[in-house]
Design a protein around this motif. Structure first.
Motif, short mmCIF file in Angstrom:
data_model
loop_
_atom_site.label_atom_id
_atom_site.label_comp_id
_atom_site.label_asym_id
_atom_site.label_seq_id
_atom_site.Cartn_x
_atom_site.Cartn_y
_atom_site.Cartn_z
N GLY A 1 -13.91 -2.33 0.98
CA GLY A 1 -14.18 -1.00 1.47
C GLY A 1 -14.01 0.09 0.45
N ALA A 2 -13.20 -0.13 -0.59
CA ALA A 2 -12.95 0.90 -1.61
C ALA A 2 -12.27 0.26 -2.80
N ARG A 3 -12.33 0.96 -3.93
CA ARG A 3 -11.59 0.48 -5.08
C ARG A 3 -10.09 0.48 -4.77
N GLU A 4 -9.37 -0.45 -5.39
CA GLU A 4 -7.93 -0.53 -5.22
C GLU A 4 -7.23 -0.35 -6.55
N GLY A 5 -6.30 0.60 -6.58
CA GLY A 5 -5.48 0.78 -7.76
C GLY A 5 -4.13 0.11 -7.57
N ASN B 1 -8.95 6.31 -4.86
CA ASN B 1 -8.83 4.90 -4.53
C ASN B 1 -7.63 4.66 -3.62
N HIS B 2 -7.63 3.53 -2.93
CA HIS B 2 -6.38 3.04 -2.36
C HIS B 2 -5.45 2.72 -3.53
N VAL B 3 -4.13 2.88 -3.33
CA VAL B 3 -3.18 2.57 -4.39
C VAL B 3 -2.06 1.71 -3.82
N ASN B 4 -1.73 0.66 -4.56
CA ASN B 4 -0.66 -0.26 -4.17
C ASN B 4 0.43 -0.28 -5.22
N ALA B 5 1.68 -0.30 -4.77
CA ALA B 5 2.77 -0.66 -5.67
C ALA B 5 2.67 -2.16 -5.92
N ARG C 1 0.84 -1.19 0.00
CA ARG C 1 0.00 0.00 0.00
C ARG C 1 0.89 1.25 0.00
N LEU C 2 0.66 2.14 -0.94
CA LEU C 2 1.47 3.33 -1.07
C LEU C 2 0.95 4.45 -0.16
N HIS D 1 -7.40 7.49 -9.25
CA HIS D 1 -8.65 8.17 -9.63
C HIS D 1 -9.46 7.45 -10.71
N ALA D 2 -8.94 6.37 -11.27
CA ALA D 2 -9.64 5.68 -12.35
C ALA D 2 -10.74 4.77 -11.80
N LYS D 3 -11.65 4.40 -12.69
CA LYS D 3 -12.69 3.42 -12.38
C LYS D 3 -12.19 2.03 -12.79
N VAL D 4 -12.96 1.02 -12.40
CA VAL D 4 -12.52 -0.36 -12.60
C VAL D 4 -12.30 -0.67 -14.08
N ASP D 5 -13.12 -0.16 -14.96
CA ASP D 5 -13.03 -0.50 -16.38
C ASP D 5 -12.11 0.43 -17.18
#
Length: 329
Positions: A115-119, A94-98, A61-62, A145-149
């Motif tokens: 709980g939230a989208r993950e990038g 979104n949450h963002v992960n390396a 998680r970044l 900031h992107a959506k799943v698709d």
């Protein structure tokens, strides 16, 4: 009779000329690749380099500076194979992960998470970008900031550098996996082809662990390669400082992690030096902590020594340098 030409014979191993030639090659390699330390300025630099260079399957998680969604506060246990309640409000990032690598070796993606989208922003890319720091920053901005698709397009210019996107002082909390199931949302229904692909990819992963020395310096990574194990220790200090210290330890007989270990050499990657040890595969990662901390103490002491190298130490440094390689410099 004409004398034999000495041209092409090359410098003798251990000579001053051999050391100068090796050092010049290092400088040329660094100059040819432009940005030598793409993650410089981040406390997580060494681990980002590891995830980029040799760790197969891992995420972290970044610590983004921009506020994100809250973590789920659940009143009951939600199994790992279920998403749980969505706590993400409109307009919240979104949450963002390396990530080490993503399906199709793409740069970034977004999936549903707990709980939230993950990038996810990937570090292992094909083709390699000319400016890794800028590409990783652009991936993070997309993943936040992107959506799943949404589909990521490589080469976009980020609005901020990495040091303005991430908390520069925060370390990474890395999760290492023995498969790539994390590519898909919890509870996702996968067809037979995808399951087979995941099984084949998982079969290539070698057992890997991030060790944590008492000093907290650098990023030592252990891997079970089958017939032997290895420890690769990415160091944050200046390359020449580490190289000189390794030479002092070699000459003193301290270039070791203890019984069952052997110094195999070093490589440079992304502007950092990585000492490598071959290890007895019968021992597990945790069995090396005593040797790890002792070597670390010796290395730090040697780096603090500013005296001139002895003849034996210079010979050791030349030998280590001539065996050095460069990976993704």
């Amino acid at each position: 009779m004409a004398k034999k030409s000495k041209r092409g014979s090359g410098p003798r191993p251990g000579s001053n000329r051999a050391e100068r030639v090796a050092a010049r090659k290092e400088r040329q390699a660094a100059a040819a690749t432009g940005q030598t330390r793409p993650f410089d300025g981040l406390a997580a630099e060494c681990d980002l380099v590891a995830l980029r260079t040799f760790v197969a399957s891992a995420t972290a998680r970044l610590p983004l500076i921009e506020p994100g969604p809250p973590e789920p506060e659940l009143t009951s246990v939600v199994p790992d194979d279920e998403l749980g309640p969505n706590l993400q409000k409109d307009g919240v990032r979104n949450h963002v992960n390396a990530a080490t690598v993503l399906p199709g070796v793409i740069g970034a993606m977004v999936r549903d998470g707990k709980g939230a989208r993950e990038g996810f922003a990937a570090l292992q890319l094909n083709p390699d970008p000319t400016d890794l720091a800028a590409e990783f920053a652009a991936e993070i901005e997309f993943a936040a900031h992107a959506k799943v698709d949404d589909k990521y397009t490589p080469g976009a210019a980020p609005s901020k550098p990495l040091t303005k996107l991430l908390d520069a002082d925060a370390p990474l909390d890395i999760t290492v996996y023995d498969d790539f199931a994390w590519w898909y949302a919890p509870g996702a229904k996968l067809d037979a082809g995808v399951k087979q692909m995941l099984e084949q990819a998982a079969a290539t992963i070698q057992p890997t662990a991030r060790l944590k020395p008492k000093s907290g310096l650098g990023a030592p990574w252990w891997v079970d390669a089958g017939d032997k194990a290895h420890l690769r220790w990415i160091r944050p200090e200046d390359e020449d400082t580490v190289m000189t210290a390794l030479a002092r330890l070699h000459a003193a007989g301290h270039l070791t992690l203890g019984e069952g270990s052997r110094f195999a050499g070093s490589f440079r990657t992304h502007g950092l030096l990585v000492p490598v040890f071959d290890l007895d595969v019968k021992k597990h990662a945790e069995d090396w902590y005593d040797g790890l901390d002792q070597f670390d103490a010796w290395l730090v002491e040697a780096m603090a020594d500013k005296s001139e190298l002895t003849t034996e130490e210079r010979r050791s440094r030349a030998g280590i340098r001539t065996r050095q390689v460069t990976l993704r410099a």
